[in-house]
Design an enzyme around this catalytic site. Structure first.
Site, PDB file in Angstrom:
ATOM      1  N   LYS A   1     -10.425   2.432   3.776  1.00 58.01           N
ATOM      2  CA  LYS A   1     -10.709   1.853   5.090  1.00 58.01           C
ATOM      3  C   LYS A   1     -10.879   2.937   6.159  1.00 58.01           C
ATOM      4  O   LYS A   1     -11.796   2.881   6.974  1.00 58.01           O
ATOM      5  CB  LYS A   1      -9.577   0.902   5.494  1.00 58.01           C
ATOM      6  CG  LYS A   1      -9.400  -0.267   4.525  1.00 58.01           C
ATOM      7  CD  LYS A   1      -8.192  -1.114   4.873  1.00 58.01           C
ATOM      8  CE  LYS A   1      -6.852  -0.447   4.624  1.00 58.01           C
ATOM      9  NZ  LYS A   1      -6.520  -0.218   3.204  1.00 58.01           N
TER      10      LYS A   1
ATOM     11  N   GLY B   1      -1.709   4.453   5.414  1.00 52.37           N
ATOM     12  CA  GLY B   1      -2.113   5.863   5.401  1.00 52.37           C
ATOM     13  C   GLY B   1      -3.616   5.842   5.259  1.00 52.37           C
ATOM     14  O   GLY B   1      -4.122   5.494   4.204  1.00 52.37           O
ATOM     15  N   HIS B   2      -4.333   6.110   6.331  1.00 54.25           N
ATOM     16  CA  HIS B   2      -5.801   6.037   6.323  1.00 54.25           C
ATOM     17  C   HIS B   2      -6.374   7.451   6.381  1.00 54.25           C
ATOM     18  O   HIS B   2      -6.143   8.181   7.338  1.00 54.25           O
ATOM     19  CB  HIS B   2      -6.293   5.184   7.496  1.00 54.25           C
ATOM     20  CG  HIS B   2      -5.885   3.741   7.373  1.00 54.25           C
ATOM     21  ND1 HIS B   2      -6.204   2.778   8.292  1.00 54.25           N
ATOM     22  CD2 HIS B   2      -5.195   3.087   6.393  1.00 54.25           C
ATOM     23  CE1 HIS B   2      -5.729   1.605   7.896  1.00 54.25           C
ATOM     24  NE2 HIS B   2      -5.097   1.777   6.754  1.00 54.25           N
TER      25      HIS B   2
HETATM   26  P1  GDP Z   1      -7.137   3.498   3.173  1.00 51.58           P
HETATM   27  O1  GDP Z   1      -5.673   3.304   3.255  1.00 51.58           O
HETATM   28  O2  GDP Z   1      -7.861   2.256   2.800  1.00 51.58           O
HETATM   29  O3  GDP Z   1      -7.721   4.143   4.397  1.00 51.58           O
HETATM   30  O4  GDP Z   1      -7.373   4.507   1.965  1.00 51.58           O
HETATM   31  P2  GDP Z   1      -6.542   5.864   1.684  1.00 51.58           P
HETATM   32  O5  GDP Z   1      -6.974   6.890   2.653  1.00 51.58           O
HETATM   33  O6  GDP Z   1      -5.102   5.595   1.584  1.00 51.58           O
HETATM   34  O7  GDP Z   1      -7.015   6.185   0.208  1.00 51.58           O
HETATM   35  C1  GDP Z   1      -8.324   6.424  -0.114  1.00 51.58           C
HETATM   36  C2  GDP Z   1      -8.421   7.813  -0.736  1.00 51.58           C
HETATM   37  O8  GDP Z   1      -9.679   7.968  -1.369  1.00 51.58           O
HETATM   38  C3  GDP Z   1      -8.353   8.929   0.282  1.00 51.58           C
HETATM   39  O9  GDP Z   1      -7.746  10.038  -0.308  1.00 51.58           O
HETATM   40  C4  GDP Z   1      -9.814   9.205   0.616  1.00 51.58           C
HETATM   41  O10 GDP Z   1     -10.039  10.526   1.066  1.00 51.58           O
HETATM   42  C5  GDP Z   1     -10.442   8.990  -0.737  1.00 51.58           C
HETATM   43  N1  GDP Z   1     -11.810   8.465  -0.724  1.00 51.58           N
HETATM   44  C6  GDP Z   1     -12.396   7.584   0.119  1.00 51.58           C
HETATM   45  N2  GDP Z   1     -13.627   7.290  -0.300  1.00 51.58           N
HETATM   46  C7  GDP Z   1     -13.841   7.983  -1.429  1.00 51.58           C
HETATM   47  C8  GDP Z   1     -14.924   8.065  -2.374  1.00 51.58           C
HETATM   48  O11 GDP Z   1     -15.942   7.420  -2.253  1.00 51.58           O
HETATM   49  N3  GDP Z   1     -14.727   8.882  -3.452  1.00 51.58           N
HETATM   50  C9  GDP Z   1     -13.599   9.616  -3.641  1.00 51.58           C
HETATM   51  N4  GDP Z   1     -13.501  10.368  -4.714  1.00 51.58           N
HETATM   52  N5  GDP Z   1     -12.569   9.563  -2.784  1.00 51.58           N
HETATM   53  C10 GDP Z   1     -12.682   8.744  -1.708  1.00 51.58           C
HETATM   54  P1  IMO Z   2      -3.081   1.207   3.612  1.00 48.42           P
HETATM   55  O1  IMO Z   2      -3.356   0.678   5.001  1.00 48.42           O
HETATM   56  C1  IMO Z   2      -1.193   0.602  -0.253  1.00 48.42           C
HETATM   57  C2  IMO Z   2       2.590  -1.613  -0.305  1.00 48.42           C
HETATM   58  C3  IMO Z   2       3.847  -0.853  -0.662  1.00 48.42           C
HETATM   59  C4  IMO Z   2       4.662  -1.968  -1.269  1.00 48.42           C
HETATM   60  C5  IMO Z   2       4.294  -3.173  -0.422  1.00 48.42           C
HETATM   61  C6  IMO Z   2       5.254  -3.445   0.725  1.00 48.42           C
HETATM   62  O2  IMO Z   2      -2.991   2.681   3.541  1.00 48.42           O
HETATM   63  O3  IMO Z   2      -4.022   0.605   2.636  1.00 48.42           O
HETATM   64  P2  IMO Z   2       5.871  -2.254   3.016  1.00 48.42           P
HETATM   65  O4  IMO Z   2       6.152  -0.830   3.349  1.00 48.42           O
HETATM   66  O5  IMO Z   2       4.722  -2.830   3.755  1.00 48.42           O
HETATM   67  O6  IMO Z   2       7.101  -3.105   3.111  1.00 48.42           O
HETATM   68  O7  IMO Z   2       5.488  -2.247   1.445  1.00 48.42           O
HETATM   69  O8  IMO Z   2       3.014  -2.889   0.101  1.00 48.42           O
HETATM   70  N1  IMO Z   2       1.821  -1.017   0.811  1.00 48.42           N
HETATM   71  C7  IMO Z   2       0.658  -0.370   0.666  1.00 48.42           C
HETATM   72  N2  IMO Z   2      -0.022  -0.038  -0.451  1.00 48.42           N
HETATM   73  N3  IMO Z   2      -1.699   0.897   0.966  1.00 48.42           N
HETATM   74  C8  IMO Z   2      -1.041   0.540   2.088  1.00 48.42           C
HETATM   75  O9  IMO Z   2      -1.579   0.690   3.320  1.00 48.42           O
HETATM   76  C9  IMO Z   2       0.205  -0.089   1.977  1.00 48.42           C
HETATM   77  N4  IMO Z   2       1.129  -0.532   2.860  1.00 48.42           N
HETATM   78  C10 IMO Z   2       2.094  -1.110   2.135  1.00 48.42           C
HETATM   79  O10 IMO Z   2       3.581   0.171  -1.575  1.00 48.42           O
HETATM   80  O11 IMO Z   2       4.211  -2.233  -2.577  1.00 48.42           O
HETATM   81 MG    MG Z   3      -3.924   4.136   2.484  1.00 45.73          MG
END
Ligand code: GDP
Ligand code: IMO
Ligand code: MG
Length: 426
Positions: free
Chosen positions: A17, A41-42
């Protein structure tokens, strides 16, 4: 009157995202987070730097985009301060471009302690919470005793804080937790003082004024639809409404103002924490996916569980959210597999086959029914011109099954590794 487009995860979070909000942000005047807190964690990557945002909306790196932390969010002032401090060296105008709802609920240090205590008490049945205090804070919000960001401006804030923490201390007495309250409180009050330097607003008025003025707004979801408090795999969920309707209550936007709904999904599936995951791979394929996709949590560093794409789950998320466009992430990760599996149905205990998520997803075994497609075996992170035909076949297969167009394909973590197929934006 303009519209609010909503962007949210269709799986169990971490779909990518942050990356896509950053990619789309230049097209939007405002980016607004509507739920969740520092459990998110975005990740954003550009110019060779990787940023991980927890509470600040992912439009913050775009100079002309204003960012709102909405009323549906739970905010930890201590983590917020650390996050802002980390951004200091990038010369962003955060104090000008960031707005925080006075109605957002405050996460107190005691909420974090309670989160840990409740998880420990659950033993084997623990949720696998990020331990950021999310559940206990939303509990207090719904229990009508929470503290809100706007409260920090009142003269008797410390009294209000004491009233609520006294309630928490009583509960903590029954649990085996040790803490130094004087230290935690000092750190919290220092962060609260810091928070006062920001634009604390009534964000529902702000956003509706912007809509009237014709500004474009992107609502940024956290977590994913399958972690939603109502529709996720309860009780293994987070404590907020992660779905499109949550954008309305979390921002004060009427449903008729919602425009596009971007549903983000990985070309496969991951989950971090406990709970059912029908397509999970506990073998070397799962290990290879984790390694190739660098599937380790952005917030907690935990290894993410990995598996093939799950269409019954995606269909459910699309239905609940009213998704108008699908954005497929991490297609590059699947390049390592000669054959790609797609779960189209579930086989249940009684031998029946369904493409719906059964009520008893937690206690009963669900076996995925797979269709196999040919892999593309090409490094997508480099070549950008055209997609390999096998990947196009994969995309077409998913579009037909899901009945929603895939308008964007992501082929790497960087901003630039993004292929717009027919993305419709404002
Ligand atoms: P979010 O929580 O939905 O914002 O996603 P996260 O940042 O937690 O996890 C997505 C992970 O995949 C991050 O480490 C990004 O840098 C990585 N990522 C996003 N898009 C791509 C992609 O198209 N390919 C690869 N290999 N990594 C990606
Ligand atoms: P983003 O926005 C992935 C999961 C936790 C746990 C459950 C409940 O980066 O996609 P909480 O801390 O909300 O009480 O945990 O939800 N969880 C996530 N898993 N991405 C997240 O956020 C998450 N936020 C919470 O691992 O299983
Ligand atoms: Mg995340």
């Amino acid at each position: 009157m303009s519209k609010v487009d909503v962007l949210l995860g269709l799986q169990w979070g971490d779909e990518g995202k942050g990356k896509i909000v950053d990619v789309l942000a230049p097209k939007y005047d405002v980016v607004a987070r509507f739920q969740g807190g520092p459990n998110a964690g975005h990740t954003l990557e550009f110019d060779g730097i990787k940023h991980v945002l927890h509470q600040i909306p992912s439009g913050i790196f775009r100079e002309t985009t204003r960012n709102v932390i909405g009323n549906g969010v739970v905010l930890d002032a201590v983590i917020f301060k650390a996050e802002i401090d980390k951004l200091a060296k990038f010369n962003l105008n955060v104090r000008k471009n960031l707005f925080i709802s006075k109605k957002a609920t405050l996460i107190l240090p005691t909420h974090r302690l309670l989160d840990a205590a409740y998880e420990k008490a659950k033993g084997e049945n623990k949720i696998g919470s990020t331990l950021k205090g999310i559940g206990p804070t939303y509990q207090d919000k719904i229990g009508r005793q929470g503290l809100r960001v706007g409260d920090i401006l009142s003269a008797d804030f410390k009294d209000r804080l004491k009233r609520l923490t006294d309630v928490h201390f009583k509960i903590l007495k029954d649990h085996d937790v040790t803490y130094n309250w004087a230290e935690l409180e000092a750190q919290f009050l220092d962060a609260v003082q810091f928070l006062k330097e920001f634009n604390l607003i009534e964000s529902e008025y702000f956003l509706n004024r912007e809509l009237k003025a014709g500004s474009s707004i992107l609502a940024e979801g956290a977590q994913g639809a399958l972690l939603d408090i109502d529709f996720g795999s309860y009780p293994f969920v987070t404590s907020s409404s992660t779905v499109t309707a949550g954008a309305c209550t979390g921002l004060g936007i009427a449903p008729r103002h919602v425009g596009e709904v971007y549903g983000i999904f990985k070309a496969y599936s991951t989950r971090v924490g406990s709970g059912p995951f029908p397509t999970e791979l506990l073998d070397t394929d799962g290990e290879a996916m984790r390694k190739e996709g660098n599937e380790f949590g952005s917030t907690t560093g935990r290894a993410r569980r990995c598996g093939w794409i799950d269409l019954p789950a995606l269909k459910y998320s699309i239905m609940i959210n009213g998704v108008t466009q699908l954005l497929m992430m991490k297609a590059d990760v699947l390049s390592i597999f000669p054959t790609i599996k797609v779960c189209t149905h579930y086989e249940l205990n009684d031998g029946s086959v369904t493409d719906m998520i059964p009520y008893e997803i937690v206690h009963e075994k669900i076996s995925p029914v797979y269709t196999e497609l040919k892999g593309w075996g090409t490094d997508l992170r480099k070549s950008k011109e055209s997609l390999p035909s096998e990947l196009n076949d994969y995309i077409k297969f998913l579009e037909t099954e899901l009945n929603v167009p895939i308008t964007l394909v992501s082929t790497g973590p960087d901003r630039t590794q993004t292929i717009h197929r027919s993305l419709v934006t404002v």
